[in-house]
Design a protein around this motif. Structure first.
Motif, PDB file in Angstrom:
ATOM      1  N   ILE A 162       1.308  -1.207   0.153  1.00 26.49           N
ATOM      2  CA  ILE A 162       0.226  -0.096   0.183  1.00 26.49           C
ATOM      3  C   ILE A 162       1.089   1.545  -0.067  1.00 26.49           C
ATOM      4  CG2 ILE A 162      -1.820   1.301   1.021  1.00 26.49           C
ATOM      5  CD1 ILE A 162      -2.845  -1.287   2.678  1.00 26.49           C
ATOM      6  N   LEU A 163       0.803   2.262  -1.061  1.00 28.58           N
ATOM      7  CA  LEU A 163       1.692   3.151  -1.000  1.00 28.58           C
ATOM      8  C   LEU A 163       0.362   4.688  -1.071  1.00 28.58           C
ATOM      9  CD1 LEU A 163       3.822   4.860  -2.280  1.00 28.58           C
ATOM     10  CD2 LEU A 163       3.481   4.752  -4.524  1.00 28.58           C
ATOM     11  N   LEU A 164       0.808   5.126   0.213  1.00 29.01           N
ATOM     12  CA  LEU A 164       0.980   6.321   0.388  1.00 29.01           C
ATOM     13  C   LEU A 164       1.296   7.434   0.240  1.00 29.01           C
ATOM     14  CD1 LEU A 164      -2.408   7.761   1.815  1.00 29.01           C
ATOM     15  CD2 LEU A 164      -1.730   7.007   3.592  1.00 29.01           C
ATOM     16  N   VAL A 165       1.447   8.904  -0.590  1.00 28.71           N
ATOM     17  CA  VAL A 165       2.029   9.946  -0.660  1.00 28.71           C
ATOM     18  C   VAL A 165       1.358  11.129  -0.569  1.00 28.71           C
ATOM     19  CG1 VAL A 165       3.408  10.640  -2.350  1.00 28.71           C
ATOM     20  CG2 VAL A 165       3.213   8.902  -2.788  1.00 28.71           C
ATOM     21  N   GLY A 166       1.385  11.817   0.685  1.00 23.70           N
ATOM     22  CA  GLY A 166       1.237  13.223   1.135  1.00 23.70           C
ATOM     23  C   GLY A 166       0.466  13.345   2.284  1.00 23.70           C
ATOM     24  N   ASP A 167      -0.994  14.266   2.268  1.00 25.50           N
ATOM     25  CA  ASP A 167      -1.699  14.411   3.679  1.00 25.50           C
ATOM     26  C   ASP A 167      -3.187  14.481   3.390  1.00 25.50           C
ATOM     27  OD1 ASP A 167       0.895  14.679   4.933  1.00 25.50           O
ATOM     28  OD2 ASP A 167       1.159  16.843   3.759  1.00 25.50           O
ATOM     29  N   ASP A 168      -3.535  13.589   1.943  1.00 25.08           N
ATOM     30  CA  ASP A 168      -5.082  13.405   1.965  1.00 25.08           C
ATOM     31  C   ASP A 168      -5.465  12.619   3.191  1.00 25.08           C
ATOM     32  OD1 ASP A 168      -7.514  13.712   0.039  1.00 25.08           O
ATOM     33  OD2 ASP A 168      -7.098  11.775  -0.071  1.00 25.08           O
ATOM     34  N   LYS A 169      -7.109  13.447   3.835  1.00 24.38           N
ATOM     35  CA  LYS A 169      -7.225  12.627   4.961  1.00 24.38           C
ATOM     36  C   LYS A 169      -8.142  10.789   3.884  1.00 24.38           C
ATOM     37  CE  LYS A 169      -7.776  16.930   7.911  1.00 24.38           C
ATOM     38  NZ  LYS A 169      -8.662  17.112   8.668  1.00 24.38           N
ATOM     39  N   ALA A 170      -8.879  11.760   2.935  1.00 22.69           N
ATOM     40  CA  ALA A 170      -9.428  10.658   2.854  1.00 22.69           C
ATOM     41  C   ALA A 170      -8.244   8.912   2.273  1.00 22.69           C
ATOM     42  CB  ALA A 170     -10.383  10.783   1.714  1.00 22.69           C
ATOM     43  N   ALA A 171      -7.214   9.529   1.721  1.00 23.66           N
ATOM     44  CA  ALA A 171      -6.413   8.890   1.086  1.00 23.66           C
ATOM     45  C   ALA A 171      -5.787   7.774   2.580  1.00 23.66           C
ATOM     46  CB  ALA A 171      -5.408   8.687   0.347  1.00 23.66           C
ATOM     47  N   HIS A 172      -5.923   8.572   4.086  1.00 23.31           N
ATOM     48  CA  HIS A 172      -5.454   8.140   4.572  1.00 23.31           C
ATOM     49  C   HIS A 172      -6.142   6.707   5.719  1.00 23.31           C
ATOM     50  CE1 HIS A 172      -0.926   9.834   5.974  1.00 23.31           C
ATOM     51  NE2 HIS A 172      -1.609  10.608   5.055  1.00 23.31           N
ATOM     52  N   MET A 173      -7.503   7.521   5.656  1.00 24.90           N
ATOM     53  CA  MET A 173      -8.780   6.954   5.979  1.00 24.90           C
ATOM     54  C   MET A 173      -8.724   4.986   5.373  1.00 24.90           C
ATOM     55  SD  MET A 173     -11.544   9.461   6.542  1.00 24.90           S
ATOM     56  CE  MET A 173     -12.735   8.127   7.683  1.00 24.90           C
ATOM     57  N   TYR A 174      -8.318   5.120   4.006  1.00 19.06           N
ATOM     58  CA  TYR A 174      -9.124   4.025   3.032  1.00 19.06           C
ATOM     59  C   TYR A 174      -7.520   3.561   3.172  1.00 19.06           C
ATOM     60  CZ  TYR A 174      -9.482   0.648  -1.131  1.00 19.06           C
ATOM     61  OH  TYR A 174      -9.528   0.154  -1.359  1.00 19.06           O
ATOM     62  N   ALA A 175      -6.457   3.591   3.711  1.00 21.17           N
ATOM     63  CA  ALA A 175      -5.052   3.056   3.837  1.00 21.17           C
ATOM     64  C   ALA A 175      -5.085   2.477   4.851  1.00 21.17           C
ATOM     65  CB  ALA A 175      -4.086   3.961   3.945  1.00 21.17           C
ATOM     66  N   HIS A 176      -5.869   3.026   5.783  1.00 19.73           N
ATOM     67  CA  HIS A 176      -5.983   2.443   7.570  1.00 19.73           C
ATOM     68  C   HIS A 176      -6.755   1.166   7.292  1.00 19.73           C
ATOM     69  CE1 HIS A 176      -5.920   1.964  12.060  1.00 19.73           C
ATOM     70  NE2 HIS A 176      -7.420   1.859  11.822  1.00 19.73           N
ATOM     71  N   ARG A 204       3.955   1.745   3.180  1.00 21.00           N
ATOM     72  CA  ARG A 204       4.994   2.824   2.664  1.00 21.00           C
ATOM     73  C   ARG A 204       3.935   4.349   2.937  1.00 21.00           C
ATOM     74  NH1 ARG A 204       9.490   0.493   0.361  1.00 21.00           N
ATOM     75  NH2 ARG A 204       9.597  -2.096   1.040  1.00 21.00           N
ATOM     76  N   ASP A 205       4.570   5.281   3.658  1.00 20.02           N
ATOM     77  CA  ASP A 205       3.740   6.408   3.860  1.00 20.02           C
ATOM     78  C   ASP A 205       4.546   7.562   3.347  1.00 20.02           C
ATOM     79  OD1 ASP A 205       1.660   4.988   4.873  1.00 20.02           O
ATOM     80  OD2 ASP A 205       0.710   6.369   6.325  1.00 20.02           O
ATOM     81  N   LEU A 206       4.796   8.311   1.854  1.00 17.53           N
ATOM     82  CA  LEU A 206       6.168   9.108   1.830  1.00 17.53           C
ATOM     83  C   LEU A 206       5.361  10.447   1.913  1.00 17.53           C
ATOM     84  CD1 LEU A 206       7.203   7.814  -1.223  1.00 17.53           C
ATOM     85  CD2 LEU A 206       7.759   7.091   0.787  1.00 17.53           C
TER      86      LEU A 206
END
Length: 282
Positions: free
Chosen positions: A35-49, A65-67
């Motif tokens: 799972i690759l997450l780049v940046g601070d988008d809240k919805a993307a962070h919630m979905y990654a979690h 990986r949180d970049l």
């Protein structure tokens, strides 16, 4: 009107998936999702979690990986290249949106189609259209899973798909065509949408606009699959006014609680499929 709840579909698919994973666990097989997450988008962070938690609960491993938002194009590409080459990674989710300075289309197409679980890459699209092994996007697969679970016949039926996106409208139309449906795709330039919908035995609504369709536009007895997730007056609603379908449609998916609740399970099924595709002797 029959309510086509997604939970029942997801539960059935989870049960089948759990049996496969139990058999693999007995062989000490570990299947890892990247799972690759780049940046601070809240919805993307919630979905990654959510995806990480769900995958681990099912028995998969996760390399997340949180970049930071300051990550360079080269740094993001490096993660994809690493995972493409890694034998332990069987599927990759590059979450969107990425920061504006990142060429996200290039990042997606850099991904190996063998690990492209959501059918995002150009190669993946080409493979599935040609009937080669590949991954259809998960939301269209969830639509088909719902139709299958509730024994709704598709062959020979008139189907209208409202929406022509690369991730839902176009692929679900092709999947239905492969099942011998007669498919019409409607969109923002379609003249007299209601007239087209009145001909449909099955409607797939995937336009991304709240309540753009209501019961007056639906053929009596039609089945409605609503892919839309929109906010309206503080509530989550679909592209279809669900309440207006009562007494007209024979069956419909609610929003929330319909298609969206199936997509995660479908994605994890794809992760397991990716393992078996590479290990054909299993």
């Amino acid at each position: 009107m029959k309510e086509l709840r997604g939970k029942a579909v997801a539960d059935a698919h989870k049960a089948a998936l759990a049996k496969k994973l139990e058999a693999l666990a007995a062989k000490q097989v570990v299947i890892t999702l990247g799972i690759l997450l780049v940046g601070d988008d809240k919805a993307a962070h919630m979905y990654a979690h959510f995806m990480e938690k769900t995958a681990r609960t099912m028995g998969f491993a996760v390399d997340r990986r949180d970049l930071p938002a300051t990550a360079t194009q080269a740094e993001v590409e490096a993660v994809i290249r690493e995972w493409n080459a890694a034998d332990t990674i069987y599927g990759v989710l590059p979450l969107m949106p990425m920061p504006a300075h990142i060429d996200s289309e290039y990042i997606v197409d850099l991904l190996s189609p063998d690990k492209d679980l959501d059918g995002l890459t150009t190669q993946s699209i080409g493979r599935v259209i040609r009937g080669k092994r590949g991954f259809w996007p998960c939301t269209p697969r969830a639509c088909i899973a719902i139709l299958d679970h509730y024994d709704i016949p598709v062959a020979g039926k008139e189907v209208v798909v409202v929406g022509r996106s690369q991730v839902v409208g176009k692929p679900v139309a092709l999947m239905l065509l492969d099942r011998n449906a007669t498919v019409t795709i409607c969109h923002s330039r379609t003249e007299d949408l209601a007239a087209k919908l009145k001909q449909a035995d099955i409607v797939i609504a995937a336009v991304g606009k709240a309540h753009v369709i209501d019961g007056t536009m639906i053929k009596p007895g039609a089945v409605v699959i609503d892919v839309g997730i929109n906010e309206l007056d503080g509530h989550t609603v679909g592209d279809v006014n669900y309440a207006s379908l009562d007494g007209i449609a024979s069956a419909a998916t609610p929003v929330p609680g319909g298609v969206g609740s199936v997509t995660t399970t479908i994605l994890l099924e794809g992760l397991c499929e990716a393992y078996y595709a590479r290990n054909v002797d299993c």
